[in-house]
Design a protein around this motif. Structure first.
Motif, PDB file in Angstrom:
ATOM      1  N   GLU A   1       0.842  -1.194   0.000  1.00  0.00           N
ATOM      2  CA  GLU A   1       0.000   0.000   0.000  1.00  0.00           C
ATOM      3  C   GLU A   1       0.879   1.246   0.000  1.00  0.00           C
TER       4      GLU A   1
ATOM      5  N   GLY B   1       0.527   4.205  -0.898  1.00  0.00           N
ATOM      6  CA  GLY B   1      -0.080   5.474  -0.524  1.00  0.00           C
ATOM      7  C   GLY B   1      -0.581   5.514   0.909  1.00  0.00           C
ATOM      8  N   SER B   2      -0.335   4.456   1.678  1.00  0.00           N
ATOM      9  CA  SER B   2      -0.864   4.382   3.040  1.00  0.00           C
ATOM     10  C   SER B   2      -0.028   5.232   4.003  1.00  0.00           C
ATOM     11  N   LYS B   3      -0.678   6.219   4.589  1.00  0.00           N
ATOM     12  CA  LYS B   3       0.009   7.050   5.575  1.00  0.00           C
ATOM     13  C   LYS B   3       0.347   6.249   6.828  1.00  0.00           C
TER      14      LYS B   3
ATOM     15  N   GLN C   1       3.447   4.289   6.284  1.00  0.00           N
ATOM     16  CA  GLN C   1       4.629   5.148   6.391  1.00  0.00           C
ATOM     17  C   GLN C   1       4.981   5.414   7.851  1.00  0.00           C
TER      18      GLN C   1
ATOM     19  N   LYS D   1       3.395  15.774   3.876  1.00  0.00           N
ATOM     20  CA  LYS D   1       2.046  15.345   3.539  1.00  0.00           C
ATOM     21  C   LYS D   1       0.992  15.886   4.511  1.00  0.00           C
TER      22      LYS D   1
END
Length: 598
Positions: free
Chosen positions: A140, A142-144, A147, A173
């Motif tokens: 994933e 794009g998963s914050k 991260q 972000k």
């Protein structure tokens, strides 16, 4: 001589309860079996929602067995999750983390990856946690959350050198919370002992944001923690240039300056207040700093100003009350403490304890007793009971005082010893030495190596003329506690006072003095043994040192006797009579005066 027995956080620790996601650590909510397994089983019934285990890249294919069919996969997942959870229940965290790690590589499912990271963190297998975090971000991208977890795993794995780019991306972000998140950077690394590495990491992370005061603040904090005070000062001063009215930065500047010069720190706070006279946090910090430098009048002036603007803030009322108490302004201190207990503070015990002391000093015994009764569990709990008992004994209620001491609820075993010693003290002051000895001797029978009981019973044995018991218990105490200055002193003084074994007495007291060179009672003992040996000049030197450190009536009696023997009759009489005015009930002093009366 024997001896009787909620403020605002500092900026370096600053954090807000609502810290954003960048401050999260590896700790995640437990993924329950009830939630995770049905989600996988549901995929079998809904092919359109299947995730991507069949599209694994070659790298992961090399490390796991060929992927079975859906039904077989679901069965394997259920079995392995059960096996891992049973291992956890049995305390085998290493097995559980290995099973989950293999399962994460097999399924590439985000929920199982998250559970893998949690279990691996619990097992301190940060290598497995880091591998799972990287895989999660790959699955994933794009998963914050992924991260965040990767950053946390890198922190726990102590891989700081490669962390800055990931931190920068995460900070960028969340522009809405950028300043707050920059302030939280240092908290993320608070447990890392390599302060230089943390400093370099935060310095690198903050470079893209160097136009923000918060970035300079973060670097200043990290530099200060790493001992780079010069860099810390330059960074925090740059932060103040960008935000001239920022109290938090002014407080950090003062904190950094305090390490090299408290007076410079005070000056920096004074300059800030001159430009921002309503800066209450800085004003409060300055008042405390002035107290630390014993500049009480200036501190009182600041507290008076603060109380005008903030009469109901406990963090201002409490130190203002303490300062009044230190300055012997008892009425003012009492007023402020009484106000403090009306402000809804969570723990009022300290205020009640001080109110009890003020009332006791003012001879308002009933009021003092009522305040002491309101002191709850905590540091003042036992002292409040001891003071209450003493007040009762002074009022002729010795039996009630003893009952109160014996019925204290919630006392620890160590507290019980101190309460018994206090009870014996009350009996001794009431001239009931035998009862006092019996109370402690009974307790010593149950705990024959309890140091405080050995010491106190030895002193009482001396009062009763039981010199064999005195000596045996002090020698046992020295054997148990070879660094106990009081034990050597008590034994040496007992010999000196009886004018026997003076060579041994001198050696014992010298040992005590080496262990506690500033103790006035031991200095007095040394003076007394030297007097017994006939060295009057040396004896007087030690006695004067003892009396300068403690205005004690027995030391005054010893000084008077030595001065008399030196032929300094007027000084001897003056010393003893002045001491008698302060301590009219002291027997040793009265005996010395009678002995040398014309």
């Amino acid at each position: 001589m024997t001896q009787s027995t909620t403020t605002r956080r500092d900026p370096i620790e600053h954090s807000k309860d609502s810290m954003k996601s960048i401050q999260h650590t590896l700790c995640i909510a437990v993924l329950s079996l009830v939630l995770s397994v049905p989600s996988l089983a549901a995929d079998k019934a809904a092919p359109s929602r299947k995730r991507a285990p069949a599209t694994r890249d070659a790298k992961h294919a090399q490390t796991t067995e060929p992927l079975p069919g859906d039904a077989q996969l679901t069965d394997q997942v259920v079995y392995r999750v059960l096996l891992a959870e049973i291992a956890l229940q049995r305390g085998d965290v290493n097995l559980a983390s290995k099973i989950y790690s293999d399962l994460a590589l097999l399924t590439r499912d985000p929920k199982i990856l998250e559970r893998t990271i949690e279990v691996a963190g619990h097992a301190r297998r940060f290598d497995l946690a880091l591998t799972a975090a990287r895989l999660w971000l790959e699955v994933e991208p794009g998963s914050k959350r992924a991260q965040q977890i990767l950053i946390s795993a890198m922190i726990l794995s102590n891989q700081l050198a490669d962390l800055a780019p990931s931190l920068v991306r995460l900070l960028e972000k969340d522009q809405a919370s950028l300043g707050e998140n920059l302030l939280g950077l240092n908290r993320m690394f608070a447990q890392n002992p390599d302060r230089q590495a943390v400093f370099h990491l935060i310095d690198e992370t903050c470079r893209p944001f160097i136009g923000l005061a918060e970035a300079h603040y973060a670097v200043a904090m990290a530099a200060g923690s790493a001992g780079e005070n010069g860099r810390a000062l330059s960074e925090i001063r740059r932060a103040l240039e960008l935000r001239p009215d920022w109290e938090l930065a002014a407080l950090l500047e003062a904190q950094i300056l305090t390490r090299q010069s408290p007076s410079e720190a005070i000056s920096s706070l004074q300059r800030f207040i001159a430009q921002h006279p309503k800066a209450s946090d800085v004003k409060l910090s300055l008042a405390r700093a002035l107290i630390g430098e014993k500049r009480y009048a200036e501190a009182k002036h600041l507290f008076d100003e603060l109380l005008v603007d903030y009469p109901d803030k406990p963090e201002i009322v409490y130190p203002a009350a303490i300062l009044a108490l230190q300055q012997n302004e008892s009425a003012l201190a009492e007023t402020r403490f009484k106000h403090l207990v009306t402000l809804g503070i969570p723990d009022k015990s300290l205020a009640y304890y001080y109110l009890g002391q003020i009332a006791e000093a003012d001879k308002r015994s009933a009021e003092a007793l009522s305040y002491y009764a309101m002191v709850g569990a905590g540091e003042q709990f036992i002292p409040a009971h001891l003071r209450s008992a003493r007040l009762l004994a002074e009022q002729g209620q010795l039996d009630l005082a003893r009952v109160q001491l014996r019925e204290v609820k919630g006392a620890t075993p160590e507290d019980r010893i101190q309460l018994l010693i206090a009870e014996a003290g009350l009996l001794r002051e009431a001239k009931q030495e035998q009862k006092a000895y019996n109370v402690l001797d009974e307790a010593l029978t149950a705990q024959p190596e309890q140091a405080d009981l050995l010491y106190e019973t030895a002193l009482l044995a001396e009062k009763l003329g039981l010199t064999d018991i005195l000596e045996s218990r002090l020698r046992k105490l020295i054997e148990l506690r070879p660094e106990s200055a009081q034990a050597y002193n008590a034994l040496g003084y007992s010999y000196a006072d009886r004018n026997i074994r003076l060579t041994e007495a001198l050696a014992l007291i010298a040992k005590a003095l080496k262990l506690a060179p500033e103790d006035p009672f031991i200095l007095d003992s040394m003076g007394w043994v030297l007097y017994r040996q006939g060295d009057l000049a040396a004896a007087l030197t030690y006695l004067e040192q003892a009396y300068a450190r403690r205005d004690d009536p027995e030391v005054a009696a010893h000084m008077g006797e030595v001065l008399w023997k030196l032929g300094r009759i007027d000084e001897a009489q003056r010393t003893m009579r002045e001491a008698l005015k302060k301590h009219p009930a002291n027997e040793a002093l009265a005996t010395a005066i009678k002995k040398f009366a014309p």
